[in-house]
Design a protein around this motif. Structure first.
Motif, PDB file in Angstrom:
ATOM      1  N   ILE A   1       2.872   4.645   3.374  1.00 49.15           N
ATOM      2  CA  ILE A   1       2.886   3.188   3.247  1.00 49.15           C
ATOM      3  C   ILE A   1       1.964   2.617   4.320  1.00 49.15           C
ATOM      4  O   ILE A   1       2.108   2.931   5.509  1.00 49.15           O
ATOM      5  CB  ILE A   1       4.305   2.622   3.408  1.00 49.15           C
ATOM      6  N   LYS A   2       1.046   1.763   3.894  1.00 51.15           N
ATOM      7  CA  LYS A   2       0.081   1.200   4.836  1.00 51.15           C
ATOM      8  C   LYS A   2       0.770   0.278   5.840  1.00 51.15           C
ATOM      9  O   LYS A   2       0.551   0.381   7.051  1.00 51.15           O
ATOM     10  CB  LYS A   2      -1.013   0.437   4.075  1.00 51.15           C
ATOM     11  N   HIS A   3       1.604  -0.643   5.345  1.00 52.14           N
ATOM     12  CA  HIS A   3       2.376  -1.534   6.222  1.00 52.14           C
ATOM     13  C   HIS A   3       3.811  -1.571   5.694  1.00 52.14           C
ATOM     14  O   HIS A   3       4.027  -1.809   4.507  1.00 52.14           O
ATOM     15  CB  HIS A   3       1.793  -2.951   6.235  1.00 52.14           C
TER      16      HIS A   3
ATOM     17  N   LEU B   1      -6.169   8.857  -4.478  1.00 46.47           N
ATOM     18  CA  LEU B   1      -5.341   7.719  -4.086  1.00 46.47           C
ATOM     19  C   LEU B   1      -6.096   6.775  -3.151  1.00 46.47           C
ATOM     20  O   LEU B   1      -6.930   7.206  -2.341  1.00 46.47           O
ATOM     21  CB  LEU B   1      -4.066   8.221  -3.397  1.00 46.47           C
ATOM     22  N   THR B   2      -5.776   5.478  -3.262  1.00 43.47           N
ATOM     23  CA  THR B   2      -6.514   4.468  -2.485  1.00 43.47           C
ATOM     24  C   THR B   2      -5.618   3.433  -1.808  1.00 43.47           C
ATOM     25  O   THR B   2      -6.069   2.730  -0.913  1.00 43.47           O
ATOM     26  CB  THR B   2      -7.494   3.709  -3.405  1.00 43.47           C
ATOM     27  N   LYS B   3      -4.353   3.313  -2.220  1.00 39.10           N
ATOM     28  CA  LYS B   3      -3.526   2.189  -1.780  1.00 39.10           C
ATOM     29  C   LYS B   3      -3.158   2.249  -0.299  1.00 39.10           C
ATOM     30  O   LYS B   3      -3.085   1.227   0.381  1.00 39.10           O
ATOM     31  CB  LYS B   3      -2.258   2.100  -2.632  1.00 39.10           C
ATOM     32  N   ALA B   4      -2.875   3.453   0.218  1.00 39.63           N
ATOM     33  CA  ALA B   4      -2.495   3.589   1.624  1.00 39.63           C
ATOM     34  C   ALA B   4      -3.576   4.282   2.447  1.00 39.63           C
ATOM     35  O   ALA B   4      -3.364   4.605   3.614  1.00 39.63           O
ATOM     36  CB  ALA B   4      -1.177   4.367   1.744  1.00 39.63           C
TER      37      ALA B   4
ATOM     38  N   ALA C   1       1.180   2.337  -5.714  1.00 39.67           N
ATOM     39  CA  ALA C   1       1.482   0.965  -6.114  1.00 39.67           C
ATOM     40  C   ALA C   1       1.000   0.010  -5.037  1.00 39.67           C
ATOM     41  O   ALA C   1       0.842   0.391  -3.873  1.00 39.67           O
ATOM     42  CB  ALA C   1       2.985   0.787  -6.342  1.00 39.67           C
ATOM     43  N   ASP C   2       0.788  -1.252  -5.451  1.00 42.91           N
ATOM     44  CA  ASP C   2       0.376  -2.270  -4.481  1.00 42.91           C
ATOM     45  C   ASP C   2       1.487  -2.544  -3.477  1.00 42.91           C
ATOM     46  O   ASP C   2       1.236  -2.666  -2.280  1.00 42.91           O
ATOM     47  CB  ASP C   2       0.001  -3.567  -5.200  1.00 42.91           C
ATOM     48  N   THR C   3       2.731  -2.672  -3.973  1.00 45.04           N
ATOM     49  CA  THR C   3       3.868  -2.941  -3.089  1.00 45.04           C
ATOM     50  C   THR C   3       5.065  -2.113  -3.533  1.00 45.04           C
ATOM     51  O   THR C   3       5.152  -1.664  -4.682  1.00 45.04           O
ATOM     52  CB  THR C   3       4.273  -4.430  -3.096  1.00 45.04           C
ATOM     53  N   VAL C   4       6.010  -1.917  -2.598  1.00 48.29           N
ATOM     54  CA  VAL C   4       7.253  -1.207  -2.891  1.00 48.29           C
ATOM     55  C   VAL C   4       8.397  -1.901  -2.157  1.00 48.29           C
ATOM     56  O   VAL C   4       8.224  -2.378  -1.030  1.00 48.29           O
ATOM     57  CB  VAL C   4       7.170   0.277  -2.471  1.00 48.29           C
ATOM     58  N   ARG C   5       9.527  -1.990  -2.825  1.00 45.16           N
ATOM     59  CA  ARG C   5      10.753  -2.478  -2.189  1.00 45.16           C
ATOM     60  C   ARG C   5      11.869  -1.521  -2.564  1.00 45.16           C
ATOM     61  O   ARG C   5      12.076  -1.226  -3.745  1.00 45.16           O
ATOM     62  CB  ARG C   5      11.112  -3.890  -2.652  1.00 45.16           C
ATOM     63  N   ILE C   6      12.588  -1.008  -1.568  1.00 47.83           N
ATOM     64  CA  ILE C   6      13.707  -0.103  -1.805  1.00 47.83           C
ATOM     65  C   ILE C   6      14.922  -0.636  -1.048  1.00 47.83           C
ATOM     66  O   ILE C   6      14.914  -0.718   0.183  1.00 47.83           O
ATOM     67  CB  ILE C   6      13.405   1.338  -1.346  1.00 47.83           C
ATOM     68  N   ALA C   7      15.941  -1.019  -1.788  1.00 48.07           N
ATOM     69  CA  ALA C   7      17.207  -1.443  -1.184  1.00 48.07           C
ATOM     70  C   ALA C   7      18.129  -0.234  -1.091  1.00 48.07           C
ATOM     71  O   ALA C   7      18.085   0.666  -1.920  1.00 48.07           O
ATOM     72  CB  ALA C   7      17.849  -2.538  -2.034  1.00 48.07           C
ATOM     73  N   HIS C   8      18.964  -0.223  -0.050  1.00 48.58           N
ATOM     74  CA  HIS C   8      19.914   0.875   0.169  1.00 48.58           C
ATOM     75  C   HIS C   8      19.181   2.221   0.272  1.00 48.58           C
ATOM     76  O   HIS C   8      19.577   3.215  -0.322  1.00 48.58           O
ATOM     77  CB  HIS C   8      20.970   0.933  -0.940  1.00 48.58           C
TER      78      HIS C   8
ATOM     79  N   GLY D   1       0.827  -1.192   0.000  1.00 50.57           N
ATOM     80  CA  GLY D   1       0.000   0.000   0.000  1.00 50.57           C
ATOM     81  C   GLY D   1       0.863   1.245   0.000  1.00 50.57           C
ATOM     82  O   GLY D   1       1.119   1.841   1.047  1.00 50.57           O
ATOM     83  N   PHE D   2       1.339   1.654  -1.191  1.00 50.91           N
ATOM     84  CA  PHE D   2       2.297   2.757  -1.313  1.00 50.91           C
ATOM     85  C   PHE D   2       1.676   3.911  -2.081  1.00 50.91           C
ATOM     86  O   PHE D   2       1.046   3.708  -3.121  1.00 50.91           O
ATOM     87  CB  PHE D   2       3.556   2.281  -2.027  1.00 50.91           C
ATOM     88  N   GLU D   3       1.880   5.127  -1.564  1.00 53.00           N
ATOM     89  CA  GLU D   3       1.438   6.360  -2.242  1.00 53.00           C
ATOM     90  C   GLU D   3       2.527   7.422  -2.109  1.00 53.00           C
ATOM     91  O   GLU D   3       3.283   7.431  -1.134  1.00 53.00           O
ATOM     92  CB  GLU D   3       0.141   6.898  -1.627  1.00 53.00           C
ATOM     93  N   GLN D   4       2.541   8.344  -3.080  1.00 54.22           N
ATOM     94  CA  GLN D   4       3.539   9.425  -3.035  1.00 54.22           C
ATOM     95  C   GLN D   4       2.991  10.653  -3.753  1.00 54.22           C
ATOM     96  O   GLN D   4       2.463  10.550  -4.862  1.00 54.22           O
ATOM     97  CB  GLN D   4       4.830   8.963  -3.701  1.00 54.22           C
TER      98      GLN D   4
END
Length: 232
Positions: free
Chosen positions: A122-124, A182-185, A198-205, A91-94
């Protein structure tokens, strides 16, 4: 808003303090009625001019109630750094916005007490090896958590950032939404503002320069707070 000069009502001549000719002066009843009318016109104009400010205040109250404002408090104006080896969220919004400092803040500088920011909601979320530091001038206040087996976790997390970097991946991303839709978060931004979700987000570093962070629940296993010569 510019206002037009008051116009006399039909059949009445404006009072002229410099004239001694009685024939040019309306009778007392007419002058009294004209004064009342002009007073009512001025009152109506004052009410109309007050409407925009009233609507803005009401709009901000609605946005705050809906969680649309990333920050609902006056920021200090001191940026802080946040890093993590990895962030995973559902649950990502920006979207963009403005944060405001307290009136008279010594950190305002030439900014007028406002900072242009990007709000990430971010929801979770879970974060691995979280580090947060703020430069206090000669020393840093340093916070670390989530370095062990248990990760830092947060619900209804928002961050207001001026810089964000890392290696990002999104699932089912939508770019160019109106922030108010917006609805995701479950956070809605101001209408007419560019956004993405977006439904999901992953950020490394992950590395952020933030001015504020809020969360419904924020769990920090292995929390350590200390002063340090260096930041994150």
């Amino acid at each position: 808003m510019a206002s037009s000069p008051d116009l006399p009502s039909a059949g009445n001549t404006p009072e002229n303090p410099g004239s001694d000719t009685s024939s040019d002066t309306p009778n007392a009843a007419g002058a009294h009625a004209g004064g009342e009318r002009r007073g009512r016109v001025r009152a109506r104009r004052a009410a109309v001019m007050a409407v925009p400010a009233t609507l803005v205040a009401a709009g901000l109250a609605v946005l705050t109630a809906q969680g649309a404002l990333g920050v609902q408090f006056a920021i200090s104006g001191m940026p802080f750094t946040v890093t993590a080896t990895e962030l995973n969220g559902t649950g990502f919004e920006q979207f963009g916005g403005l944060d405001n400092m307290a009136e008279g803040s010594p950190n305002a500088g030439d900014s007028g007490g406002q900072v242009l920011i990007v709000t990430s909601a971010i929801k979770h979320a879970t974060l691995t090896k979280l580090c947060q530091s703020v430069d206090l001038g000669g020393t840093n206040l340093l916070i670390t958590a989530g370095s062990g087996a248990e990760k830092v976790s947060a619900t209804d997390l928002t961050t207001d950032s001026t810089e964000l970097s890392g290696d990002a991946a999104f699932n089912n991303i939508e770019i160019g939404n109106d922030a108010s839709t917006l609805t995701k978060a479950r956070v809605k931004g101001p209408i007419g503002v560019f956004s993405q979700q977006a439904d999901t987000v992953r950020i490394a570093h992950l590395r952020q320069t933030n001015y504020a962070t809020t969360a419904g629940v924020f769990k920090l296993p292995g929390l350590k707070l200390r002063f340090s010569d260096s930041g994150c």
